[in-house]
Design a protein around this motif. Structure first.
Motif, PDB file in Angstrom:
ATOM      1  N   PRO A 139       0.837  -1.200   0.000  1.00  0.00           N
ATOM      2  CA  PRO A 139       0.000   0.000   0.000  1.00  0.00           C
ATOM      3  C   PRO A 139       0.871   1.250   0.000  1.00  0.00           C
ATOM      4  CG  PRO A 139       0.022  -0.993   2.188  1.00  0.00           C
ATOM      5  CD  PRO A 139       0.857  -1.871   1.312  1.00  0.00           C
ATOM      6  N   GLU A 140       0.531   2.206  -0.846  1.00  0.00           N
ATOM      7  CA  GLU A 140       1.309   3.436  -0.951  1.00  0.00           C
ATOM      8  C   GLU A 140       0.365   4.634  -0.921  1.00  0.00           C
ATOM      9  OE1 GLU A 140       3.644   5.350  -0.251  1.00  0.00           O
ATOM     10  OE2 GLU A 140       5.282   4.291  -1.255  1.00  0.00           O
ATOM     11  N   TYR A 141       0.933   5.828  -0.942  1.00  0.00           N
ATOM     12  CA  TYR A 141       0.171   7.076  -0.853  1.00  0.00           C
ATOM     13  C   TYR A 141       0.454   7.908  -2.101  1.00  0.00           C
ATOM     14  CZ  TYR A 141       0.159   5.512   3.993  1.00  0.00           C
ATOM     15  OH  TYR A 141       0.030   4.751   5.139  1.00  0.00           O
ATOM     16  N   THR A 142      -0.600   8.455  -2.693  1.00  0.00           N
ATOM     17  CA  THR A 142      -0.454   9.136  -3.985  1.00  0.00           C
ATOM     18  C   THR A 142       0.545  10.289  -3.933  1.00  0.00           C
ATOM     19  OG1 THR A 142      -2.443  10.440  -3.462  1.00  0.00           O
ATOM     20  CG2 THR A 142      -2.728   8.489  -4.875  1.00  0.00           C
ATOM     21  N   GLY A 143       0.488  11.099  -2.885  1.00  0.00           N
ATOM     22  CA  GLY A 143       1.417  12.225  -2.781  1.00  0.00           C
ATOM     23  C   GLY A 143       2.853  11.772  -2.619  1.00  0.00           C
ATOM     24  N   THR A 144       3.052  10.683  -1.901  1.00  0.00           N
ATOM     25  CA  THR A 144       4.395  10.133  -1.719  1.00  0.00           C
ATOM     26  C   THR A 144       4.942   9.618  -3.047  1.00  0.00           C
ATOM     27  OG1 THR A 144       3.866   9.501   0.545  1.00  0.00           O
ATOM     28  CG2 THR A 144       5.745   8.410  -0.466  1.00  0.00           C
ATOM     29  N   MET A 145       4.095   8.967  -3.810  1.00  0.00           N
ATOM     30  CA  MET A 145       4.499   8.479  -5.128  1.00  0.00           C
ATOM     31  C   MET A 145       4.916   9.637  -6.023  1.00  0.00           C
ATOM     32  SD  MET A 145       1.268   5.908  -5.293  1.00  0.00           S
ATOM     33  CE  MET A 145       1.429   5.174  -6.898  1.00  0.00           C
ATOM     34  N   ALA A 200       8.197  11.606  -3.735  1.00  0.00           N
ATOM     35  CA  ALA A 200       9.379  10.845  -3.313  1.00  0.00           C
ATOM     36  C   ALA A 200       9.894   9.912  -4.397  1.00  0.00           C
ATOM     37  CB  ALA A 200       9.053  10.044  -2.052  1.00  0.00           C
ATOM     38  N   VAL A 201       8.966   9.316  -5.166  1.00  0.00           N
ATOM     39  CA  VAL A 201       9.384   8.348  -6.182  1.00  0.00           C
ATOM     40  C   VAL A 201       9.576   9.014  -7.543  1.00  0.00           C
ATOM     41  CG1 VAL A 201       8.782   6.209  -7.392  1.00  0.00           C
ATOM     42  CG2 VAL A 201       8.235   6.466  -4.959  1.00  0.00           C
ATOM     43  N   LEU A 202       8.573   9.770  -7.986  1.00  0.00           N
ATOM     44  CA  LEU A 202       8.628  10.379  -9.319  1.00  0.00           C
ATOM     45  C   LEU A 202       9.376  11.712  -9.335  1.00  0.00           C
ATOM     46  CD1 LEU A 202       4.958   9.637 -10.479  1.00  0.00           C
ATOM     47  CD2 LEU A 202       7.036   8.290 -10.908  1.00  0.00           C
ATOM     48  N   LYS A 203       9.620  12.273  -8.140  1.00  0.00           N
ATOM     49  CA  LYS A 203      10.361  13.543  -8.027  1.00  0.00           C
ATOM     50  C   LYS A 203       9.690  14.682  -8.793  1.00  0.00           C
ATOM     51  CE  LYS A 203      13.649  11.189  -5.955  1.00  0.00           C
ATOM     52  NZ  LYS A 203      13.759  11.202  -4.472  1.00  0.00           N
ATOM     53  N   GLN A 204       8.357  14.708  -8.772  1.00  0.00           N
ATOM     54  CA  GLN A 204       7.596  15.754  -9.444  1.00  0.00           C
ATOM     55  C   GLN A 204       7.311  16.902  -8.487  1.00  0.00           C
ATOM     56  OE1 GLN A 204       6.557  15.539 -12.834  1.00  0.00           O
ATOM     57  NE2 GLN A 204       7.984  13.814 -12.803  1.00  0.00           N
ATOM     58  N   GLU A 205       6.832  17.991  -9.038  1.00  0.00           N
ATOM     59  CA  GLU A 205       6.446  19.139  -8.214  1.00  0.00           C
ATOM     60  C   GLU A 205       5.120  18.838  -7.512  1.00  0.00           C
ATOM     61  OE1 GLU A 205       8.214  21.943  -7.603  1.00  0.00           O
ATOM     62  OE2 GLU A 205       9.785  20.884  -8.701  1.00  0.00           O
ATOM     63  N   LYS A 209      10.392  17.329  -1.024  1.00  0.00           N
ATOM     64  CA  LYS A 209       9.891  18.674  -1.321  1.00  0.00           C
ATOM     65  C   LYS A 209       8.691  19.038  -0.454  1.00  0.00           C
ATOM     66  CE  LYS A 209      11.435  18.732  -6.150  1.00  0.00           C
ATOM     67  NZ  LYS A 209      11.020  18.750  -7.565  1.00  0.00           N
ATOM     68  N   ASP A 210       8.044  18.024   0.109  1.00  0.00           N
ATOM     69  CA  ASP A 210       6.924  18.304   1.006  1.00  0.00           C
ATOM     70  C   ASP A 210       7.357  18.175   2.469  1.00  0.00           C
ATOM     71  OD1 ASP A 210       7.343  15.597   0.794  1.00  0.00           O
ATOM     72  OD2 ASP A 210       5.234  15.042   0.834  1.00  0.00           O
ATOM     73  N   GLY A 211       8.676  18.113   2.704  1.00  0.00           N
ATOM     74  CA  GLY A 211       9.193  18.019   4.062  1.00  0.00           C
ATOM     75  C   GLY A 211       9.806  19.341   4.507  1.00  0.00           C
ATOM     76  N   LEU A 212      10.904  19.265   5.240  1.00  0.00           N
ATOM     77  CA  LEU A 212      11.548  20.487   5.744  1.00  0.00           C
ATOM     78  C   LEU A 212      11.965  21.447   4.629  1.00  0.00           C
ATOM     79  CD1 LEU A 212      13.685  19.056   8.697  1.00  0.00           C
ATOM     80  CD2 LEU A 212      11.519  20.310   8.821  1.00  0.00           C
ATOM     81  N   PRO A 213      12.490  20.941   3.495  1.00  0.00           N
ATOM     82  CA  PRO A 213      12.802  21.879   2.398  1.00  0.00           C
ATOM     83  C   PRO A 213      11.564  22.627   1.893  1.00  0.00           C
ATOM     84  CG  PRO A 213      13.900  19.785   2.045  1.00  0.00           C
ATOM     85  CD  PRO A 213      12.947  19.571   3.177  1.00  0.00           C
ATOM     86  N   GLY A 214      10.432  21.927   1.820  1.00  0.00           N
ATOM     87  CA  GLY A 214       9.205  22.563   1.372  1.00  0.00           C
ATOM     88  C   GLY A 214       8.686  23.580   2.374  1.00  0.00           C
ATOM     89  N   LEU A 215       8.805  23.265   3.650  1.00  0.00           N
ATOM     90  CA  LEU A 215       8.375  24.207   4.688  1.00  0.00           C
ATOM     91  C   LEU A 215       9.216  25.487   4.649  1.00  0.00           C
ATOM     92  CD1 LEU A 215       7.809  21.742   7.671  1.00  0.00           C
ATOM     93  CD2 LEU A 215       6.043  23.079   6.499  1.00  0.00           C
ATOM     94  N   LEU A 226       0.875  23.541   0.980  1.00  0.00           N
ATOM     95  CA  LEU A 226       2.138  22.900   0.632  1.00  0.00           C
ATOM     96  C   LEU A 226       1.926  21.435   0.249  1.00  0.00           C
ATOM     97  CD1 LEU A 226       5.258  22.491   0.588  1.00  0.00           C
ATOM     98  CD2 LEU A 226       5.114  22.114   3.076  1.00  0.00           C
ATOM     99  N   TRP A 227       1.090  20.758   0.999  1.00  0.00           N
ATOM    100  CA  TRP A 227       1.021  19.307   0.879  1.00  0.00           C
ATOM    101  C   TRP A 227      -0.019  18.818  -0.124  1.00  0.00           C
ATOM    102  CZ3 TRP A 227       1.216  19.999   6.704  1.00  0.00           C
ATOM    103  CH2 TRP A 227       2.548  19.990   7.135  1.00  0.00           C
ATOM    104  N   PRO A 228       0.368  17.891  -0.963  1.00  0.00           N
ATOM    105  CA  PRO A 228      -0.577  17.278  -1.905  1.00  0.00           C
ATOM    106  C   PRO A 228      -1.445  16.258  -1.181  1.00  0.00           C
ATOM    107  CG  PRO A 228       1.551  16.199  -2.087  1.00  0.00           C
ATOM    108  CD  PRO A 228       1.719  17.316  -1.084  1.00  0.00           C
ATOM    109  N   PRO A 229      -2.457  15.703  -1.858  1.00  0.00           N
ATOM    110  CA  PRO A 229      -3.247  14.632  -1.247  1.00  0.00           C
ATOM    111  C   PRO A 229      -2.414  13.359  -1.118  1.00  0.00           C
ATOM    112  CG  PRO A 229      -3.872  14.944  -3.539  1.00  0.00           C
ATOM    113  CD  PRO A 229      -2.925  16.045  -3.207  1.00  0.00           C
TER     114      PRO A 229
END
Length: 293
Positions: A81-87, A90-95, A167-173, A227-230
C-alpha cells in the motif's frame, strides 16, 4: 515432448480458469513500509486476500518509501500500500500538486510505464500534519503553519529521515513558509509523540491518521498555503502478478473501498496506544466489514 505439451496445457488452463485456480497460484508477496499504519494496512489487504483463497507471503517493515519501491522493482515483493502524494514527490520527483484526481492520474500513468498497476484510490487520505501540544498552541497562538513559521526558530522539531529530503518536508516548509526550526531531531514516529508529551520536542511531523494525536489531545496546524498534496492510499501491484491472477485486483479494490480516515486513526491508536498486534486489529476490521469470519 511430453514436458512441452504439459507446459502448454498448464498455460492454457491458467489463462482460461485463472479465477478458479487461485489456490494454485504463487503466493502474493505483500510488503509494507516501517510504521504502524503500513503494518495494519498490509495485514488488512493480506488477510482479505487469504480469505478470498489467495495465498500470501508477508514481507513487512521493509523501511522507507524508496526501499519499498526498490523491493518492487527487484521483484522481491508483488504488492504494497502506498500514498499518492508520496508516489508523486518521493518516487517520481515531481512538483507538488493539490488536485487529488490529477495526482492519481499522473502516478497511475507513470507507474504503468514501470510495470506497476495502481489500483483504485481509497477514501483514506493520510497527509502530513505538523502537530504541537495544546498548551504550546495556546501560548504561542498557533493555528496555521504560517503561525508556526514565526515561532519555529525557538522550537525543536522531531521528524523522520525522509522529511529532511522531500519537497513536502523540511525543504518545502522553508521554501513555502520560510520555516526554520531552532533544532531538528531525527526520531522514529513511534518515539515522537512520547517526546512531544514530555516536552523534549515541541513540534512533530506526523500523519493525519496518527491515533496518538487524538489520544493526547494534540493540536493539528492548518496548511494555510497548501504545501502538501493529497496522500490517498492506493494498492500498487506488479503488473506481472496481477495478470497472473486478476482476482487479486478485485479483492484489493474491495478492501480499499472500505477504508476511511476515522477508522484508520482508531486502528492506529489500538496498536500504538493500546499495544494490540496489527494482525489482530486488521482481523477485527475485516470481521466488522464482513470480509472474514
Amino acid at each position: 515432448m511430453k514436458i512441452s505439451k504439459l507446459l502448454a496445457l498448464s498455460a492454457f488452463a491458467l489463462a482460461t480458469f485463472a479465477p478458479l485456480t487461485s489456490h494454485a497460484q504463487q503466493a502474493v508477496r505483500v510488503g509494507s513500509k516501517n510504521f504502524t499504519e503500513q503494518f495494519v494496512l498490509a495485514e488488512i489487504y493480506a488477510q482479505a486476500l487469504e480469505a478470498a483463497g489467495i495465498k500470501t507471503e508477508k514481507k513487512l517493515n521493509l523501511g522507507g518509501t524508496l526501499i519499498a519501491q526498490k523491493a518492487m522493482e527487484e521483484k522481491q515483493i508483488d504488492f504494497y500500500p502506498e500514498y499518492t502524494g508520496t508516489m508523486l514527490l518521493a518516487v517520481l520527483k515531481q512538483e507538488p500538486m493539490t488536485d487529488a484526481k490529477a495526482v492519481y492520474d499522473k502516478v497511475k500513468d507513470a507507474y504503468a510505464k514501470m510495470g506497476f498497476v495502481v489500483l483504485n484510490q481509497s477514501n483514506l487520505n493520510n497527509g502530513y500534519v505538523m502537530v504541537v501540544r495544546a498548551d504550546t498552541a495556546q501560548k504561542l497562538k498557533l493555528e496555521t503553519l504560517s503561525d508556526l513559521a514565526k515561532a519555529a526558530k525557538d522550537l525543536k522539531v522531531g521528524a523522520g529521515p525522509e522529511f529532511r529530503d522531500r519537497k513536502d518536508g523540511l525543504p518545502g516548509l522553508k521554501a513555502k513558509y520560510d520555516m526554520v526550526f531552532g533544532e531538528d531531531l531525527q526520531m522514529a514516529i513511534g518515539l515522537r509523540y512520547q517526546a512531544l508529551k514530555n516536552d523534549q520536542i515541541q513540534v512533530v511531523n506526523g500523519y493525519s491518521t496518527d491515533g496518538m494525536i487524538s489520544a493526547l489531545k494534540l493540536k493539528r496546524l492548518r496548511d494555510d498555503k497548501s504545501l502538501w498534496p493529497p496522500y490517498f492510499v492506493v494498492p500498487v501491484i506488479r503488473k506481472e502478478a496481477l495478470d497472473a491472477n486478476p482476482k487479486i485486483g478485485e479483492v484489493l479494490n474491495r478492501v480499499s473501498a472500505l477504508l476511511d480516515e476515522t477508522s484508520m486513526a482508531q486502528m492506529n491508536y489500538q496498536v500504538d496506544g493500546e499495544k494490540l498486534e496489527p494482525k489482530d486489529v486488521a482481523r477485527e476490521f475485516l470481521k466488522a466489514k464482513g470480509l472474514v469470519k
